[in-house]
Design a protein around this motif. Sequence first.
Motif, PDB file in Angstrom:
ATOM      1  N   GLY A  62       0.861  -1.185   0.000  1.00 38.98           N
ATOM      2  CA  GLY A  62       0.000   0.000   0.000  1.00 38.98           C
ATOM      3  C   GLY A  62       0.889   1.223   0.000  1.00 38.98           C
ATOM      4  O   GLY A  62       2.122   1.093   0.032  1.00 38.98           O
ATOM      5  N   SER A  63       0.309   2.398  -0.021  1.00 35.92           N
ATOM      6  CA  SER A  63       1.121   3.621   0.053  1.00 35.92           C
ATOM      7  C   SER A  63       1.355   3.979   1.523  1.00 35.92           C
ATOM      8  O   SER A  63       0.887   3.276   2.428  1.00 35.92           O
ATOM      9  CB  SER A  63       0.440   4.763  -0.704  1.00 35.92           C
ATOM     10  OG  SER A  63      -0.585   5.329   0.080  1.00 35.92           O
ATOM     11  N   GLY A  64       2.058   5.061   1.772  1.00 37.77           N
ATOM     12  CA  GLY A  64       2.363   5.467   3.143  1.00 37.77           C
ATOM     13  C   GLY A  64       1.124   5.621   4.017  1.00 37.77           C
ATOM     14  O   GLY A  64       1.148   5.302   5.210  1.00 37.77           O
ATOM     15  N   THR A  65       0.046   6.075   3.411  1.00 40.53           N
ATOM     16  CA  THR A  65      -1.198   6.259   4.166  1.00 40.53           C
ATOM     17  C   THR A  65      -1.680   4.931   4.762  1.00 40.53           C
ATOM     18  O   THR A  65      -2.213   4.901   5.872  1.00 40.53           O
ATOM     19  CB  THR A  65      -2.283   6.872   3.248  1.00 40.53           C
ATOM     20  OG1 THR A  65      -1.768   8.106   2.723  1.00 40.53           O
ATOM     21  CG2 THR A  65      -3.566   7.151   3.999  1.00 40.53           C
ATOM     22  N   ALA A  66      -1.480   3.825   4.045  1.00 43.89           N
ATOM     23  CA  ALA A  66      -1.877   2.508   4.560  1.00 43.89           C
ATOM     24  C   ALA A  66      -1.091   2.185   5.829  1.00 43.89           C
ATOM     25  O   ALA A  66      -1.645   1.654   6.798  1.00 43.89           O
ATOM     26  CB  ALA A  66      -1.650   1.432   3.502  1.00 43.89           C
ATOM     27  N   GLU A 139       6.395  17.202   8.711  1.00 44.24           N
ATOM     28  CA  GLU A 139       5.100  17.598   8.143  1.00 44.24           C
ATOM     29  C   GLU A 139       5.369  18.139   6.735  1.00 44.24           C
ATOM     30  O   GLU A 139       5.805  19.278   6.549  1.00 44.24           O
ATOM     31  CB  GLU A 139       4.416  18.616   9.073  1.00 44.24           C
ATOM     32  CG  GLU A 139       2.998  19.014   8.733  1.00 44.24           C
ATOM     33  CD  GLU A 139       2.055  17.919   8.214  1.00 44.24           C
ATOM     34  OE1 GLU A 139       2.096  17.675   6.992  1.00 44.24           O
ATOM     35  OE2 GLU A 139       1.263  17.355   8.990  1.00 44.24           O
ATOM     36  N   THR A 140       5.144  17.271   5.767  1.00 41.01           N
ATOM     37  CA  THR A 140       5.512  17.541   4.375  1.00 41.01           C
ATOM     38  C   THR A 140       4.734  18.722   3.784  1.00 41.01           C
ATOM     39  O   THR A 140       5.130  19.279   2.760  1.00 41.01           O
ATOM     40  CB  THR A 140       5.284  16.263   3.542  1.00 41.01           C
ATOM     41  OG1 THR A 140       5.643  15.128   4.341  1.00 41.01           O
ATOM     42  CG2 THR A 140       6.118  16.251   2.291  1.00 41.01           C
ATOM     43  N   THR A 141       3.643  19.070   4.419  1.00 43.35           N
ATOM     44  CA  THR A 141       2.845  20.221   3.983  1.00 43.35           C
ATOM     45  C   THR A 141       3.693  21.488   3.887  1.00 43.35           C
ATOM     46  O   THR A 141       3.539  22.289   2.972  1.00 43.35           O
ATOM     47  CB  THR A 141       1.705  20.482   5.004  1.00 43.35           C
ATOM     48  OG1 THR A 141       1.046  19.249   5.274  1.00 43.35           O
ATOM     49  CG2 THR A 141       0.729  21.510   4.485  1.00 43.35           C
ATOM     50  N   VAL A 164       4.175   7.770  15.618  1.00 47.61           N
ATOM     51  CA  VAL A 164       4.749   8.779  14.728  1.00 47.61           C
ATOM     52  C   VAL A 164       4.507   8.429  13.260  1.00 47.61           C
ATOM     53  O   VAL A 164       4.767   7.304  12.829  1.00 47.61           O
ATOM     54  CB  VAL A 164       6.265   8.925  15.003  1.00 47.61           C
ATOM     55  CG1 VAL A 164       6.928   9.811  13.955  1.00 47.61           C
ATOM     56  CG2 VAL A 164       6.500   9.497  16.397  1.00 47.61           C
ATOM     57  N   ASP A 165       3.997   9.402  12.509  1.00 45.25           N
ATOM     58  CA  ASP A 165       3.999   9.315  11.048  1.00 45.25           C
ATOM     59  C   ASP A 165       5.385   9.777  10.595  1.00 45.25           C
ATOM     60  O   ASP A 165       5.681  10.972  10.586  1.00 45.25           O
ATOM     61  CB  ASP A 165       2.890  10.204  10.477  1.00 45.25           C
ATOM     62  CG  ASP A 165       2.992  10.358   8.945  1.00 45.25           C
ATOM     63  OD1 ASP A 165       4.032   9.979   8.369  1.00 45.25           O
ATOM     64  OD2 ASP A 165       2.042  10.880   8.347  1.00 45.25           O
ATOM     65  N   GLY A 166       6.217   8.805  10.271  1.00 48.21           N
ATOM     66  CA  GLY A 166       7.576   9.102   9.802  1.00 48.21           C
ATOM     67  C   GLY A 166       7.704   8.855   8.311  1.00 48.21           C
ATOM     68  O   GLY A 166       8.803   8.572   7.824  1.00 48.21           O
ATOM     69  N   ASN A 190       9.017   4.572  -0.824  1.00 51.10           N
ATOM     70  CA  ASN A 190       9.276   5.451  -1.970  1.00 51.10           C
ATOM     71  C   ASN A 190       9.539   6.910  -1.609  1.00 51.10           C
ATOM     72  O   ASN A 190       9.281   7.798  -2.405  1.00 51.10           O
ATOM     73  CB  ASN A 190       8.118   5.368  -2.972  1.00 51.10           C
ATOM     74  CG  ASN A 190       6.813   5.854  -2.373  1.00 51.10           C
ATOM     75  OD1 ASN A 190       6.206   5.152  -1.578  1.00 51.10           O
ATOM     76  ND2 ASN A 190       6.388   7.048  -2.714  1.00 51.10           N
ATOM     77  N   LYS A 191      10.034   7.145  -0.392  1.00 54.08           N
ATOM     78  CA  LYS A 191      10.460   8.512  -0.070  1.00 54.08           C
ATOM     79  C   LYS A 191      11.964   8.475   0.239  1.00 54.08           C
ATOM     80  O   LYS A 191      12.746   8.222  -0.650  1.00 54.08           O
ATOM     81  CB  LYS A 191       9.584   9.109   1.018  1.00 54.08           C
ATOM     82  CG  LYS A 191       8.129   9.286   0.511  1.00 54.08           C
ATOM     83  CD  LYS A 191       7.312  10.302   1.257  1.00 54.08           C
ATOM     84  CE  LYS A 191       5.871  10.286   0.756  1.00 54.08           C
ATOM     85  NZ  LYS A 191       5.065  11.352   1.336  1.00 54.08           N
ATOM     86  N   CYS A 192      12.344   8.710   1.491  1.00 54.41           N
ATOM     87  CA  CYS A 192      13.785   8.847   1.779  1.00 54.41           C
ATOM     88  C   CYS A 192      14.593   7.588   1.461  1.00 54.41           C
ATOM     89  O   CYS A 192      15.813   7.662   1.302  1.00 54.41           O
ATOM     90  CB  CYS A 192      13.990   9.237   3.234  1.00 54.41           C
ATOM     91  SG  CYS A 192      13.137  10.756   3.698  1.00 54.41           S
TER      92      CYS A 192
HETATM   93  C1  PLP Z   1       3.733  11.122   1.698  1.00 59.12           C
HETATM   94  C2  PLP Z   1       3.229  11.179   3.096  1.00 59.12           C
HETATM   95  C3  PLP Z   1       2.247  10.291   3.569  1.00 59.12           C
HETATM   96  C4  PLP Z   1       1.603   9.220   2.741  1.00 59.12           C
HETATM   97  O1  PLP Z   1       1.182   9.562   1.492  1.00 59.12           O
HETATM   98  P1  PLP Z   1       0.869   8.442   0.403  1.00 59.12           P
HETATM   99  O2  PLP Z   1       0.415   9.248  -0.757  1.00 59.12           O
HETATM  100  O3  PLP Z   1      -0.159   7.540   0.967  1.00 59.12           O
HETATM  101  O4  PLP Z   1       2.157   7.712   0.177  1.00 59.12           O
HETATM  102  C5  PLP Z   1       1.904  10.341   4.915  1.00 59.12           C
HETATM  103  N1  PLP Z   1       2.471  11.222   5.735  1.00 59.12           N
HETATM  104  C6  PLP Z   1       3.420  12.076   5.315  1.00 59.12           C
HETATM  105  C7  PLP Z   1       4.032  13.009   6.317  1.00 59.12           C
HETATM  106  C8  PLP Z   1       3.817  12.088   3.985  1.00 59.12           C
HETATM  107  O5  PLP Z   1       4.762  12.953   3.563  1.00 59.12           O
END
Ligand code: PLP
Length: 358
Positions: A62-66, A139-141, A164-166, A190-192
């Motif tokens: 799944g993606s990070g959200t999963a 916080e990627t925002t 923690v959401d890392g 698929n990030k760091c």
């Molecule tokens: C990318 C990200 C996610 C998950 O996003 P997906 O699109 O599901 O991969 C969750 N938390 C943070 C802080 C992110 O940067």
Amino acid sequence: MKTILLNPGPVTLSDGVRSALLGPDLCHREIEFADLQDGLRRKLLAVYGLDPAAWAAVLLTGSGTAAVEAMLTSLVPQGGRILIAENGVYGERMSRMAETYGMDCTRITGRWDSAIDLEAIAAALACEKYSHVAVVHHETTTGRLNDLAPLAALCRRHEARLLVDGVSSFGAEDLDFGALGLDACAATANKCLHGVPGTAFVVVRRGALTATACARSVYLDLREYLQRQDAHGTPFTQSVQAFYALDAALDEFFAAGGRVARQRLFRARMGAVRNVLQDLGVTPLLPTADCSCVLHAFELPAELSYAELHDRLKAGGFIIYAGQGALSERVFRISAMGAISNDDLARLCATLRDALKP
Ligand SMILES: *Cc1c(COP(=O)(O)O)cnc(C)c1O
């Protein structure tokens, strides 16, 4: 011309990771898959030097959200109570999850351009009993790296477990699992770590999972995954090719010097971008000291729309990222992740100069 991704995942792949996708067809019930999965779980713990007797990496497709949703739904027990510290989209997403699953949840909503509101959190924890506190590390925002130490101290004082959401920090930022007293950290390939999308994982303190009662979700039940993965199996089909890619990405990660080297690399890249933009009169959203090494946000110049800037950079071979929500008209974001060469970086700096010259 090769396109370089400067969005916060998926990232530009190395040739090694891309060719790993062409590995042999593999049934997820065969010993070769078990070996691949065991190796990945070991390597993920090694990123932060964690002891496999106390910690486990649980792999999901799944993606990070999963991974974040699996962490929250598997660790907060029925009857538990969670406090969520928000200062961006991803903190707010965790609250949406908690509310969707009907958890007893308190949101401490902070401004997106500010640090998490420790005073409000301290007051809430002093006032009522919470089993868990959840926070986004990076916080990627906005590119802000939330300071976990004071929050961890509050959790310790009030006997709340920290989740923690890392997702956008694992593999690059400091994360002292033991000293912070974490119960779990959700992350992605698929990030760091420079893998491909499709594999996400939760690093969990083993003791934290055995303590939870009944599952809230079938597909995202971490306890089920942990038991099956410890027994070299998997409850469901995993994304085998994404596993191959993550394995290659982790081998490259360790060969390049591991986490500290990756942090140094990202810092150097972000520093170069920040310097060029500063020369061009572009203002960063946050001071460097508040930022992750992974991504920074910058104010759009008054006379330039995001769409126009995006298109100019795309024409030069670079994909940048828009702001979200209220920041969508105000900022653009640039990430340092992925297989980016020094030549690519130099070309990026030149392209930014062209795109932003007054
Ligand atoms: C990318 C990200 C996610 C998950 O996003 P997906 O699109 O599901 O991969 C969750 N938390 C943070 C802080 C992110 O940067």
